[in-house]
Design a protein around this motif. Structure first.
Motif, PDB file in Angstrom:
ATOM      1  N   ASP A   1       0.985  -1.283  -0.179  1.00 42.78           N
ATOM      2  CA  ASP A   1       0.176  -0.010   0.022  1.00 42.78           C
ATOM      3  C   ASP A   1       0.782   1.174  -0.031  1.00 42.78           C
ATOM      4  N   PHE A   2       1.030   1.948  -1.429  1.00 39.01           N
ATOM      5  CA  PHE A   2       1.952   2.983  -1.185  1.00 39.01           C
ATOM      6  C   PHE A   2       1.313   4.286  -0.738  1.00 39.01           C
ATOM      7  N   THR A   3       0.141   4.092   0.217  1.00 37.56           N
ATOM      8  CA  THR A   3      -0.273   5.237   0.831  1.00 37.56           C
ATOM      9  C   THR A   3       0.391   5.251   2.036  1.00 37.56           C
ATOM     10  N   SER A   4       1.014   4.192   2.536  1.00 33.46           N
ATOM     11  CA  SER A   4       1.811   3.897   3.825  1.00 33.46           C
ATOM     12  C   SER A   4       3.029   3.645   3.876  1.00 33.46           C
ATOM     13  N   LEU A   5       4.003   4.501   4.386  1.00 36.07           N
ATOM     14  CA  LEU A   5       5.330   4.456   4.331  1.00 36.07           C
ATOM     15  C   LEU A   5       5.694   3.124   5.135  1.00 36.07           C
ATOM     16  N   LYS A   6       4.994   2.742   6.236  1.00 37.85           N
ATOM     17  CA  LYS A   6       5.235   1.704   6.877  1.00 37.85           C
ATOM     18  C   LYS A   6       5.059   0.211   5.882  1.00 37.85           C
ATOM     19  N   SER A   7       4.104   0.295   5.123  1.00 40.16           N
ATOM     20  CA  SER A   7       3.762  -0.877   4.168  1.00 40.16           C
ATOM     21  C   SER A   7       5.056  -0.956   3.279  1.00 40.16           C
ATOM     22  N   VAL A   8       5.515   0.377   2.836  1.00 40.23           N
ATOM     23  CA  VAL A   8       6.850   0.170   2.101  1.00 40.23           C
ATOM     24  C   VAL A   8       8.020  -0.594   2.663  1.00 40.23           C
TER      25      VAL A   8
ATOM     26  N   LEU B   1       6.676  10.061  -2.146  1.00 39.15           N
ATOM     27  CA  LEU B   1       7.007   9.709  -0.699  1.00 39.15           C
ATOM     28  C   LEU B   1       7.409   8.064  -0.876  1.00 39.15           C
ATOM     29  N   ALA B   2       6.634   7.361  -1.237  1.00 41.76           N
ATOM     30  CA  ALA B   2       6.665   5.774  -1.175  1.00 41.76           C
ATOM     31  C   ALA B   2       7.889   5.338  -2.039  1.00 41.76           C
ATOM     32  N   HIS B   3       7.949   5.947  -3.391  1.00 48.48           N
ATOM     33  CA  HIS B   3       9.122   5.620  -4.232  1.00 48.48           C
ATOM     34  C   HIS B   3      10.463   6.201  -3.501  1.00 48.48           C
ATOM     35  N   ALA B   4      10.663   7.347  -3.005  1.00 45.31           N
ATOM     36  CA  ALA B   4      11.748   7.558  -2.082  1.00 45.31           C
ATOM     37  C   ALA B   4      12.097   6.889  -1.019  1.00 45.31           C
ATOM     38  N   MET B   5      11.126   6.355  -0.349  1.00 47.19           N
ATOM     39  CA  MET B   5      11.341   5.360   0.741  1.00 47.19           C
ATOM     40  C   MET B   5      11.958   4.058   0.334  1.00 47.19           C
ATOM     41  N   LEU B   6      11.270   3.521  -1.025  1.00 53.08           N
ATOM     42  CA  LEU B   6      11.550   2.345  -1.382  1.00 53.08           C
ATOM     43  C   LEU B   6      12.905   2.119  -1.864  1.00 53.08           C
ATOM     44  N   ILE B   7      13.430   3.397  -2.458  1.00 53.90           N
ATOM     45  CA  ILE B   7      14.760   3.540  -3.012  1.00 53.90           C
ATOM     46  C   ILE B   7      15.651   3.673  -1.917  1.00 53.90           C
TER      47      ILE B   7
ATOM     48  N   VAL C   1      23.367  -1.616 -12.953  1.00 48.09           N
ATOM     49  CA  VAL C   1      22.377  -1.171 -11.930  1.00 48.09           C
ATOM     50  C   VAL C   1      21.733  -0.059 -12.188  1.00 48.09           C
ATOM     51  N   ARG C   2      20.236   0.128 -12.298  1.00 44.68           N
ATOM     52  CA  ARG C   2      19.428   1.334 -12.794  1.00 44.68           C
ATOM     53  C   ARG C   2      18.512   1.272 -11.816  1.00 44.68           C
ATOM     54  N   ILE C   3      18.039   2.491 -11.584  1.00 46.08           N
ATOM     55  CA  ILE C   3      16.669   3.114 -10.923  1.00 46.08           C
ATOM     56  C   ILE C   3      16.286   4.152 -12.116  1.00 46.08           C
ATOM     57  N   LEU C   4      15.005   3.742 -12.328  1.00 46.44           N
ATOM     58  CA  LEU C   4      14.110   4.338 -13.369  1.00 46.44           C
ATOM     59  C   LEU C   4      12.825   4.785 -12.819  1.00 46.44           C
ATOM     60  N   SER C   5      12.387   5.982 -12.851  1.00 48.02           N
ATOM     61  CA  SER C   5      11.314   6.553 -12.531  1.00 48.02           C
ATOM     62  C   SER C   5      10.448   6.897 -13.858  1.00 48.02           C
ATOM     63  N   THR C   6       9.350   6.670 -13.812  1.00 53.71           N
ATOM     64  CA  THR C   6       8.313   6.982 -14.890  1.00 53.71           C
ATOM     65  C   THR C   6       7.257   7.809 -14.547  1.00 53.71           C
ATOM     66  N   THR C   7       6.815   8.549 -15.614  1.00 56.93           N
ATOM     67  CA  THR C   7       5.573   9.381 -15.182  1.00 56.93           C
ATOM     68  C   THR C   7       4.887   9.549 -16.273  1.00 56.93           C
TER      69      THR C   7
END
Length: 159
Positions: free
Chosen positions: A73-80, A121-127, A145-151
């Motif tokens: 649940d990406f609305t919860s940083l704890k879940s991430v 925020l969830a992606h920043a936490m995940l990274i 190694v790559r980190i890719l963010s899409t929009t």
């Protein structure tokens, strides 16, 4: 003119982690990368039924690829944080694709703030949580190694 069938390199032996992997850009990313032979693809999302359907579709065409659905649940940083602690079971990670996102959500507060939480925020936490895996992977011979963010182009709809 980009043709992923020809221009995406071999992903043999690589581990891929895709957020929002049960629909939209994330699901299409999994479908696009699968023919290139990654060892394992993780997909995240909230919809187990959609995940099971996508995994079955990909495994039908590419039976050697292992896939794991990690409900988050990406609305919860704890879940991430919990996903990285409990759902990700490898000591290497070659490609992190951050594709999960929402737009035009009502202005309400969730456990964090829904649109900001999911899209940023969830992606920043995940990274941050996956960096201890990504950085050593980058030291392996022939790593890429790559980190890719899409929009989306949804920003164009804003006044």
């Amino acid at each position: 003119d980009f043709d992923p069938a020809k221009e995406v390199p071999s992903l043999e032996g690589k581990l891929v982690f895709i957020t929002g992997g049960t629909a939209g850009i994330g699901a299409e990313t999994a479908r696009t990368l699968a023919p290139h032979g990654p060892e394992h693809i993780y997909i995240t999302g909230r919809n187990r039924t959609a995940a099971d359907k996508l995994i079955a579709e990909i495994r039908d065409k590419y039976p050697s690829i292992r896939m794991t659905f990690v409900e988050v649940d990406f609305t919860s940083l704890k879940s991430v944080k919990d996903v990285v602690r409990n759902g990700f079971k490898h000591e290497r990670l070659d490609l992190l694709m951050c594709t999960a996102g929402v737009m035009t959500q009502p202005a309400v507060l969730s456990k964090d703030e829904i649109q900001l939480a999911i899209n940023h925020l969830a992606h920043a936490m995940l990274i941050d949580c996956l960096l201890p895996t990504l950085l050593p992977t980058a030291q392996f011979p022939n790593s890429d190694v790559r980190i890719l963010s899409t929009t989306s182009m949804g920003y164009q709809f804003a006044p």
